[in-house]
Structure formats: C-alpha cells, structure tokens
Design a protein around this motif. Sequence first.
Motif, PDB file in Angstrom:
ATOM      1  N   SER A  53       0.818  -1.215   0.000  1.00  0.00           N
ATOM      2  CA  SER A  53       0.000   0.000   0.000  1.00  0.00           C
ATOM      3  C   SER A  53       0.850   1.263   0.000  1.00  0.00           C
ATOM      4  O   SER A  53       0.318   2.367  -0.119  1.00  0.00           O
ATOM      5  CB  SER A  53      -0.939   0.011   1.215  1.00  0.00           C
ATOM      6  OG  SER A  53      -0.193   0.060   2.424  1.00  0.00           O
ATOM      7  N   GLY A  54       2.164   1.125   0.149  1.00  0.00           N
ATOM      8  CA  GLY A  54       3.048   2.288   0.113  1.00  0.00           C
ATOM      9  C   GLY A  54       3.276   2.774  -1.297  1.00  0.00           C
ATOM     10  O   GLY A  54       2.807   2.176  -2.274  1.00  0.00           O
ATOM     11  N   SER A 108      -1.688  -1.336   6.510  1.00  0.00           N
ATOM     12  CA  SER A 108      -2.943  -0.589   6.471  1.00  0.00           C
ATOM     13  C   SER A 108      -4.107  -1.426   5.946  1.00  0.00           C
ATOM     14  O   SER A 108      -5.243  -1.271   6.399  1.00  0.00           O
ATOM     15  CB  SER A 108      -2.781   0.663   5.607  1.00  0.00           C
ATOM     16  OG  SER A 108      -2.451   0.323   4.273  1.00  0.00           O
ATOM     17  N   ARG A 109      -3.841  -2.331   5.024  1.00  0.00           N
ATOM     18  CA  ARG A 109      -4.923  -3.120   4.421  1.00  0.00           C
ATOM     19  C   ARG A 109      -5.116  -4.483   5.073  1.00  0.00           C
ATOM     20  O   ARG A 109      -6.232  -4.998   5.113  1.00  0.00           O
ATOM     21  CB  ARG A 109      -4.642  -3.317   2.937  1.00  0.00           C
ATOM     22  CG  ARG A 109      -4.658  -2.039   2.124  1.00  0.00           C
ATOM     23  CD  ARG A 109      -4.241  -2.295   0.694  1.00  0.00           C
ATOM     24  NE  ARG A 109      -4.141  -1.065  -0.084  1.00  0.00           N
ATOM     25  CZ  ARG A 109      -3.582  -0.974  -1.274  1.00  0.00           C
ATOM     26  NH1 ARG A 109      -3.077  -2.062  -1.855  1.00  0.00           N
ATOM     27  NH2 ARG A 109      -3.512   0.180  -1.911  1.00  0.00           N
ATOM     28  N   ASP A 110      -4.023  -5.071   5.534  1.00  0.00           N
ATOM     29  CA  ASP A 110      -4.096  -6.457   6.017  1.00  0.00           C
ATOM     30  C   ASP A 110      -3.685  -6.634   7.472  1.00  0.00           C
ATOM     31  O   ASP A 110      -3.724  -7.744   7.995  1.00  0.00           O
ATOM     32  CB  ASP A 110      -3.199  -7.351   5.145  1.00  0.00           C
ATOM     33  CG  ASP A 110      -3.497  -7.187   3.668  1.00  0.00           C
ATOM     34  OD1 ASP A 110      -4.552  -7.682   3.234  1.00  0.00           O
ATOM     35  OD2 ASP A 110      -2.696  -6.545   2.958  1.00  0.00           O
ATOM     36  N   GLY A 111      -3.273  -5.563   8.119  1.00  0.00           N
ATOM     37  CA  GLY A 111      -2.849  -5.659   9.508  1.00  0.00           C
ATOM     38  C   GLY A 111      -1.500  -6.317   9.694  1.00  0.00           C
ATOM     39  O   GLY A 111      -1.154  -6.735  10.810  1.00  0.00           O
ATOM     40  N   LEU A 112      -0.708  -6.404   8.621  1.00  0.00           N
ATOM     41  CA  LEU A 112       0.603  -7.037   8.725  1.00  0.00           C
ATOM     42  C   LEU A 112       1.589  -6.086   9.395  1.00  0.00           C
ATOM     43  O   LEU A 112       1.853  -4.988   8.906  1.00  0.00           O
ATOM     44  CB  LEU A 112       1.128  -7.406   7.335  1.00  0.00           C
ATOM     45  CG  LEU A 112       2.578  -7.892   7.279  1.00  0.00           C
ATOM     46  CD1 LEU A 112       2.765  -9.163   8.093  1.00  0.00           C
ATOM     47  CD2 LEU A 112       3.026  -8.093   5.842  1.00  0.00           C
ATOM     48  N   ASP A 113       2.147  -6.527  10.510  1.00  0.00           N
ATOM     49  CA  ASP A 113       3.192  -5.782  11.213  1.00  0.00           C
ATOM     50  C   ASP A 113       4.492  -6.552  11.047  1.00  0.00           C
ATOM     51  O   ASP A 113       4.698  -7.582  11.695  1.00  0.00           O
ATOM     52  CB  ASP A 113       2.832  -5.638  12.696  1.00  0.00           C
ATOM     53  CG  ASP A 113       3.882  -4.868  13.485  1.00  0.00           C
ATOM     54  OD1 ASP A 113       4.923  -4.486  12.902  1.00  0.00           O
ATOM     55  OD2 ASP A 113       3.663  -4.654  14.694  1.00  0.00           O
ATOM     56  N   ALA A 127       0.500 -14.128   8.487  1.00  0.00           N
ATOM     57  CA  ALA A 127       0.194 -13.621   7.151  1.00  0.00           C
ATOM     58  C   ALA A 127       0.817 -14.480   6.064  1.00  0.00           C
ATOM     59  O   ALA A 127       0.160 -14.852   5.086  1.00  0.00           O
ATOM     60  CB  ALA A 127       0.665 -12.174   7.021  1.00  0.00           C
ATOM     61  N   LEU A 128       2.087 -14.810   6.227  1.00  0.00           N
ATOM     62  CA  LEU A 128       2.758 -15.601   5.199  1.00  0.00           C
ATOM     63  C   LEU A 128       2.386 -17.074   5.298  1.00  0.00           C
ATOM     64  O   LEU A 128       2.392 -17.790   4.296  1.00  0.00           O
ATOM     65  CB  LEU A 128       4.279 -15.420   5.287  1.00  0.00           C
ATOM     66  CG  LEU A 128       4.826 -14.250   4.459  1.00  0.00           C
ATOM     67  CD1 LEU A 128       4.293 -12.913   4.966  1.00  0.00           C
ATOM     68  CD2 LEU A 128       6.345 -14.239   4.458  1.00  0.00           C
ATOM     69  N   GLY A 129       2.037 -17.514   6.494  1.00  0.00           N
ATOM     70  CA  GLY A 129       1.626 -18.896   6.667  1.00  0.00           C
ATOM     71  C   GLY A 129       0.315 -19.209   5.990  1.00  0.00           C
ATOM     72  O   GLY A 129       0.013 -20.377   5.698  1.00  0.00           O
TER      73      GLY A 129
END
Length: 221
Positions: free
Chosen positions: A10-11, A34-39, A49-51
């Motif tokens: 999203s950047g 911002s879109r997926d909550g990935l920190d 997320a990657l799993g």
Amino acid sequence: METALIIGSSGGIGTALSNTLTARGVAVTGLSRSRDGLDVTDEASVEAALGALKGPFDLVFVATGALEINKAKPEKTLRHVTADAMIDQFKLNTVGPSLVLKHAMRLLPRKGRSVFAALSARVGSIGDNRLGGWYSYRTSKAALNQMIHSSAIELARTHKDLICVALHPGTVETPFTEKYVGHNPSVPASDAAANLLSVLDDLNPDDTGKFFDWQGKEVPW
C-alpha cells in the motif's frame, strides 16, 4: 515471472510495483499494514500472514521502510541519537525484512529462477558514506544489507537459482521522502518501480547476495 508477493503493497513504491507487475500479467499478492494488519516487526503477525499463503512466488519484494518513525527525524549529529529512535529504525528496516525472508523461504521455489528483493538505501553503504549523519537510518540499512548478503549464502545451498538482493531505488516522490528530496533528482514511484523491475530482470543467480541501485550498478557495502 508469473507470480509475485509484495510486502508493503500500500506504500508508494509497493503500490507502483504491484500495478506495474499486474500490467505485465503477473499474478500479484499484496500485503500491508494498512490493508491487512501485517506488522513486519512482529513475528507472530508475519508468520500468520505468510503462513496463510501457498506460493510458490517467483518474486518476493519487501517494500517497507521509513525515514521517520514516531516523529524522530534523521539525526544530523551524534547529540541527537537516542536508543528509542535507533531501535525503532532497526525493527522496521532490519528486523522486518529479515522476518519476512525467514517465513518466505517456504514460498520460494527450490528449482527455477526466483528473486527475493528488499528496499535498502545508498546511505546504508559504509563504503559510500561521505557525509555522515542519519545514524539510525544508515545503520539499520547497513544491517539489512548484511542480512541479505548472509542469507544469500545460506539459501544458495537449497535454492540454487534464487537471487537474493538489496536495492537502492533512488530518490522517489512519495510521502516517505518529500521532506528530504532537497537538491537530489527524484522520480515518480511508477518510474522507480519500472527501474527496479528492469534491474531484477537482468540479474542471474551469480548476482545473489549483492546490492544494486536503480540503474543496475552494484553499490559498495
């Protein structure tokens, strides 16, 4: 390439990479905070997320990063260095891409050409440092470069066709850099994305573990 995973999609650069690849007919999967909550600084978030992804991906591109975190500006002098600002920079610019690579290994094919790329910065080069300053940002990117170089050595044993590289995108016109462009020439994010993908297109497995700028020139460590 047929499939790509963009972290930080999203950047400014991440969005441009996703759009350019999609226009090429590449199947793009994008993940962002911002879109997926990935920190990317939280391993549990990265692992979850990657799993959830199956892969394989021909390209995994980490487009995350920041010059300012929690309003801490790049330091002009040692007197401005603080532990909190330095730790924040390392968490986002070094730890984040490292965790992504750790959990993306299973998503990269063991046979056939694939690429893992992370956005670094020329100011992270120790050999090219003539101005000093920007201590936290510089050192976090230098540490990222070491992670990329070391990881490439290990991964070459299991992923012989993998190209693992750090990339300097140049000065890109995004909110990330708008206060720091100064007298440096800058380019729109769409141009930067096209430049970076052109560099990746020309690389081969012998280039793994290296650091390249947007023109395809190798940057000294």
